[in-house]
Design an enzyme around this catalytic site. Sequence first.
Site, short mmCIF file in Angstrom:
data_model
loop_
_atom_site.label_atom_id
_atom_site.label_comp_id
_atom_site.label_asym_id
_atom_site.label_seq_id
_atom_site.Cartn_x
_atom_site.Cartn_y
_atom_site.Cartn_z
N ALA A 8 0.83 -1.21 0.00
CA ALA A 8 0.00 0.00 0.00
C ALA A 8 0.86 1.25 0.00
CB ALA A 8 -0.93 -0.02 1.21
N GLY A 9 1.85 1.27 -0.92
CA GLY A 9 2.65 2.48 -1.10
C GLY A 9 1.88 3.45 -1.98
N ALA A 10 2.57 4.11 -2.88
CA ALA A 10 1.92 5.12 -3.72
C ALA A 10 0.78 4.51 -4.54
CB ALA A 10 2.98 5.74 -4.64
N GLY A 12 -0.59 1.40 -4.43
CA GLY A 12 -1.56 0.65 -3.64
C GLY A 12 -2.54 1.59 -2.96
N LYS A 187 5.70 -1.73 -22.10
CA LYS A 187 5.93 -0.80 -20.99
C LYS A 187 7.31 -1.03 -20.37
CE LYS A 187 3.99 1.41 -17.00
NZ LYS A 187 3.30 1.27 -15.72
N SER A 260 10.86 6.89 -11.84
CA SER A 260 10.72 6.39 -10.47
C SER A 260 12.02 5.79 -9.92
CB SER A 260 9.60 5.35 -10.39
OG SER A 260 9.89 4.29 -11.28
P1 NAD Z 1 6.16 2.49 -3.38
O1 NAD Z 1 7.63 2.57 -3.20
O2 NAD Z 1 5.38 3.73 -3.19
O3 NAD Z 1 5.56 1.38 -2.43
C1 NAD Z 1 5.98 0.04 -2.54
C2 NAD Z 1 6.23 -0.51 -1.13
O4 NAD Z 1 7.40 0.10 -0.58
C3 NAD Z 1 5.09 -0.22 -0.17
O5 NAD Z 1 4.92 -1.37 0.64
C4 NAD Z 1 5.61 0.95 0.64
O6 NAD Z 1 5.06 1.06 1.94
C5 NAD Z 1 7.09 0.61 0.71
N1 NAD Z 1 7.90 1.80 0.98
C6 NAD Z 1 7.87 2.99 0.30
N2 NAD Z 1 8.73 3.87 0.86
C7 NAD Z 1 9.31 3.24 1.90
C8 NAD Z 1 10.27 3.62 2.86
N3 NAD Z 1 10.83 4.85 2.85
N4 NAD Z 1 10.63 2.72 3.79
C9 NAD Z 1 10.07 1.49 3.81
N5 NAD Z 1 9.16 1.05 2.92
C10 NAD Z 1 8.77 1.92 1.98
O7 NAD Z 1 5.93 1.86 -4.84
P2 NAD Z 1 4.84 2.22 -5.95
O8 NAD Z 1 5.26 3.45 -6.64
O9 NAD Z 1 3.50 2.13 -5.33
O10 NAD Z 1 5.05 1.02 -6.97
C11 NAD Z 1 4.48 -0.27 -6.80
C12 NAD Z 1 4.63 -1.01 -8.13
O11 NAD Z 1 3.88 -0.31 -9.14
C13 NAD Z 1 6.07 -1.05 -8.66
O12 NAD Z 1 6.28 -2.25 -9.38
C14 NAD Z 1 6.13 0.14 -9.63
O13 NAD Z 1 7.13 -0.01 -10.61
C15 NAD Z 1 4.72 0.06 -10.23
N6 NAD Z 1 4.19 1.31 -10.78
C16 NAD Z 1 4.36 2.50 -10.13
C17 NAD Z 1 3.81 3.65 -10.69
C18 NAD Z 1 3.89 4.99 -9.97
O14 NAD Z 1 3.51 6.00 -10.57
N7 NAD Z 1 4.32 5.06 -8.71
C19 NAD Z 1 3.10 3.58 -11.89
C20 NAD Z 1 2.93 2.34 -12.50
C21 NAD Z 1 3.49 1.20 -11.94
#
Ligand code: NAD
Length: 312
Positions: A8-10, A12, A187, A260
């Site tokens: 559930a990062g960005a 999620g 992609k 990213s």
């Molecule tokens: P994210 O880094 O925001 O989150 C992913 C995980 O990492 C989550 O569990 C989050 O809580 C954890 N996390 C983030 N920062 C952290 C920190 N400082 N310390 C500890 N844990 C941390 O990732 P996202 O951007 O949600 O990407 C998820 C998937 O979706 C990836 O495969 C990405 O390539 C893909 N994606 C991302 C985007 C985008 O715009 N962000 C777009 C399309 C696809």
Amino acid sequence: MRIAIAGAGAMGSRFGLMLQQGGNEVLLIDGWAEHVQQIQEHGLRANYNGKEVVAHLPILLQSEVGESDQVDLIILFTKAMQLEKMLKDIQSLIKEDTEVLCLLNGIGHEDIIEKFVPMENIYIGNTMWTAGLEGPGQVKLFGDGSVELQNLGAGKEAAAKELARKLAESGLNAKFSDNIRYSIYRKACVNGTMNGLCTILDVNMAGLGKTTTAHKMVETIVNEFAKVAAFENIHLDIPEVIAHCESCFDPATIGMHYPSMYQDLIKNHRLTEIDYINGAISRKGRKYGIVTPYCDFLTELVHAKEDSLNVK
Ligand code: NAD
């Protein structure tokens, strides 16, 4: 639907928020304790197309998922290197008929998912939505996007179409694809050119486009992806894919953005997904007897950069 978002990062958070607004019962699951605690105490704070919103979504630490938690659908949104640990931690949530949709960037995640989920319940996809994590419990969600998805299991097309329809009801603009692997490779070519090169060169995408060697590097990398894809019977339209990658150079659209991987490694000192993008092509190339020198070298450079920044 009862939906769990595993990671559930960005992204999620975006999907969780939109699916809850669409009337679904959403459970967030994450491994970052500080993020989980912030959402539990203050809700998920989102700048949603310029408006500040607070969404009260239940969230669990992935280590605390229990037998009693029941969901119809799990959407996987970890970073690629966190996927296997997440699936291990949420095993008790994966019942016989739980559908699992993977929307991570990169190639070959189904090899990991299949260890935990029966093939007939796996759906893979691709999304053009974007999102940014501003800090624990806080996200920035701008613009529009779309989702494409397909079933991995034989005879599950109708279920995949139904899944896309349900996601579309929440405004996610989701569609069934009859050739999702093509879209995933296409992609991955964008990620495989923009992410690693901008990270190593310390430039945004417009900056990469201004270099005299950008076109040759993009062309060579896309050709390496295409050779590996062809071995899997996926035939990329190489000139179209190169033009698609190079459209990122345009400063009037997304050229001023840093990809990213740059944000993860250079800005936030986090590990990258390189092993699941260029690194996946290197691994598959070795397996299929195809040489992939640019992907090999770029993967090594990004790992060297992780090491030099002491990122673990
Ligand atoms: P994210 O880094 O925001 O989150 C992913 C995980 O990492 C989550 O569990 C989050 O809580 C954890 N996390 C983030 N920062 C952290 C920190 N400082 N310390 C500890 N844990 C941390 O990732 P996202 O951007 O949600 O990407 C998820 C998937 O979706 C990836 O495969 C990405 O390539 C893909 N994606 C991302 C985007 C985008 O715009 N962000 C777009 C399309 C696809």
